[in-house]
Design an enzyme around this catalytic site. Structure first.
Site, PDB file in Angstrom:
ATOM      1  N   LYS A  54       0.811  -1.220   0.000  1.00 43.04           N
ATOM      2  CA  LYS A  54       0.000   0.000   0.000  1.00 43.04           C
ATOM      3  C   LYS A  54       0.843   1.269   0.000  1.00 43.04           C
ATOM      4  O   LYS A  54       0.371   2.338  -0.422  1.00 43.04           O
ATOM      5  CB  LYS A  54      -0.935  -0.002   1.212  1.00 43.04           C
ATOM      6  CG  LYS A  54      -2.110  -0.957   1.111  1.00 43.04           C
ATOM      7  CD  LYS A  54      -3.155  -0.441   0.158  1.00 43.04           C
ATOM      8  CE  LYS A  54      -4.433  -1.256   0.215  1.00 43.04           C
ATOM      9  NZ  LYS A  54      -5.478  -0.729  -0.689  1.00 43.04           N
ATOM     10  N   SER A 304       1.294  -9.631   0.019  1.00 46.02           N
ATOM     11  CA  SER A 304       0.925  -8.217  -0.064  1.00 46.02           C
ATOM     12  C   SER A 304       1.009  -7.464   1.257  1.00 46.02           C
ATOM     13  O   SER A 304       1.024  -6.231   1.258  1.00 46.02           O
ATOM     14  CB  SER A 304      -0.495  -8.081  -0.635  1.00 46.02           C
ATOM     15  OG  SER A 304      -1.423  -8.802   0.146  1.00 46.02           O
TER      16      SER A 304
END
Length: 517
Positions: A54, A304
């Site tokens: 992110k 992730s």
């Protein structure tokens, strides 16, 4: 390729992630590769300064703004940390609106990165609405978590690096929440190598891309699950869906147990502890390889994120064996007599018992809840069922029964001493200090509670199992009361776990013939 997609491709090539976001490693998952018969690689976005990809989208978005900009966002997770760190590095002021239910560890992390935290509302939608209002009041810039071209471009740099590190890929598996990572990576991969399969992976309980593809447009899910909270998104973004619809080859959905098993695979290969959404694409990769039967391919997944509350590991460890089909949960009827348990164990053929729950309830037959270790997954479970049937045991396979996995195996007590008209309900509510007391206050005292089980798993959602003594004539009034509460509620009154272990009312196991038929 139309100019719009070409612009994305060029922008991803030109995007400068230095000096804040780092080039992350690609790790080979040797043990999983051997098991699947394919070469499995893992892109390590857990190595970013905020332990998540992110940071890329937030940094790219904020790097386009004049220094000293007032940026606002709403997030309870990795996006919040990415915005806070990027703003601090670039000289912006960042305000992060987080639900009051956000664990303190995440609030503290955002503050430590230089972000101003505003706690508002008990869920994300309320926090987002407040963030948008603050943005307008301050004439600031709202930073979306996924549905924004600059954010998508930043996330697309994961694919740029991956393609430079591995030049002979057959398929790439990408986790999907709001779709920003999938959109950015897919447009880059397909622009450069259209022969590489791009496969999106979603959690079963928050499959907003799958729903959108079926409807031909973004549609809002009625509810989403909370285990993989990093991808718990009700509706996919408009722009992310447009790109996913064009460049994503297929979508795989996985269960929470399959995610837990993938978390173990990642730990075994890398000693990294992924968060549930961080292991999502690995779970999808495993499922796709096993179902398709393909061998000899080079396949990659994205780790992730790794922002995991440590106390959630207990839950993960408990569910991993079920996710790998290395444990079966069975409800079995045995004779209520001396030596019956020993006889049952002998019928298991040397298989280890992982747990055994039983309480004397009178002469005749006894119903036991038993966990059994498996070495060969479903095949061995089928063989075990055949052996139990040959030996005259009546049983029910509860391995995929959420009530059994979440509540029954941890409960004590037994059946009600007398017949009652009971309704058994499973509730979910936002978890935070004092949330259970608030839940009980909201539930009210108009109904007699005859059973109650609550267990804190360290997640953002609390789970309660409760039974209520209600006369059938009062069902309508009770249902109206439940609807007003606004909680996610699942009626489990007819669940075999209830009828076999917790109530004298309803169908007996010996009559049910169970799931072994």
């Amino acid at each position: 390729m139309v100019s719009q997609e070409l612009d994305y491709f060029r922008a991803i090539i030109q995007a400068n992630m230095e000096p804040l976001a780092k080039v992350t490693e690609v790790s080979e998952m040797a043990e999983l590769s051997a098991r699947l018969g394919n070469h499995v690689w893992l892109k390590r976005e857990d190595q970013q300064p905020v332990y998540s990809f992110k940071l890329r989208g937030a940094f790219h978005k904020l790097s386009k703004l004049p220094k000293g900009s007032d940026v606002v966002t709403a997030s309870a997770g990795n996006h919040a940390q990415g915005v806070a760190l990027s703003a601090s590095f670039l000289g912006h002021k960042a305000t992060i609106v987080m639900p009051v239910t956000t664990p303190e560890i995440k609030v503290s992390a955002v503050r430590a990165l230089g972000g101003e935290v505003v706690l508002h509302g008990h869920h994300f939608d309320a926090a987002k609405a407040h963030a948008l209002a603050l943005t307008e009041q301050r004439n600031g810039v709202f930073v979306p978590p996924f549905d924004d071209p600059d954010v998508i471009i930043g996330q697309g740099t994961v694919a740029r690096e991956l393609m430079q590190q591995l030049n002979d890929l057959d398929a790439v598996f990408i986790p999907v929440g709001g779709g920003g990572l999938l959109a950015g990576m897919a447009v880059y991969i397909k622009s450069l190598r259209p022969d590489i399969k791009v496969i999106g992976v979603e959690a079963d309980e928050s499959a907003c891309l799958k729903a959108a593809l079926e409807a031909g447009k973004p549609v809002e899910l009625d509810r989403v699950g909370s285990f993989a909270d990093g991808v718990a998104v009700k509706i996919i973004g408009t722009e992310t869906f447009r790109l996913a619809q064009k460049f994503c080859d297929e979508v795989v959905t996985v269960s929470g147990d399959e995610i837990c098993a993938a978390m173990q695979d990642i730990f075994v290969s890398t000693r990294a502890i992924a968060e549930p959404s961080g292991a999502l694409s690995t779970a999808g990769l495993k499922k796709w390889c096993q179902q398709s039967g393909v061998k000899g391919l080079n396949v990659a997944a994205i780790l992730s994120g790794a922002n995991l509350n440590f106390d959630r590991l207990r839950y993960v460890a408990e569910r991993t064996a079920l996710g790998e089909k290395n444990e079966a949960l069975l409800a079995v009827t045995i004779k209520e007599e001396k030596g019956s348990f020993k006889q049952f164990c002998a019928s298991l053929g040397g298989r280890a018992i992982t747990e055994f729950n039983y309480r004397y309830a009178g002469p005749g037959e006894a119903q036991i809840f038993v966990g059994i270790a498996l070495r060969q997954g479903q095949q061995e479970l089928d063989e075990l069922k055949a052996v139990l049937t040959e030996n005259g045991y009546t049983f029910c396979d509860l391995s995929d029964n959420e009530l059994a996995k979440l509540h029954i195996r941890y409960m004590v007590g037994g059946k009600a001493p007398a017949q009652l008209h009971e309704r058994l309900l499973r509730f979910e509510f936002p978890e935070y200090p004092g949330a259970l007391a608030r839940f009980l206050d909201t539930l009210g005292s108009n109904w007699n509670i005859t059973l109650f089980h609550y267990r804190n798993h360290g997640g953002s959602v609390g789970n309660v199992l409760a039974a209520f003594a209600i006369e059938p004539s009062d069902y309508d009034v009770f249902n109206e009361h439940l609807n007003r509460l606004g909680y996610n509620v699942q009626d489990e009154t007819n669940n075999p776990c209830f009828t076999q272990f917790l109530t004298t009312q309803g169908q007996k196991l010996s009559e049910a013939k169970a799931a072994n038929q």
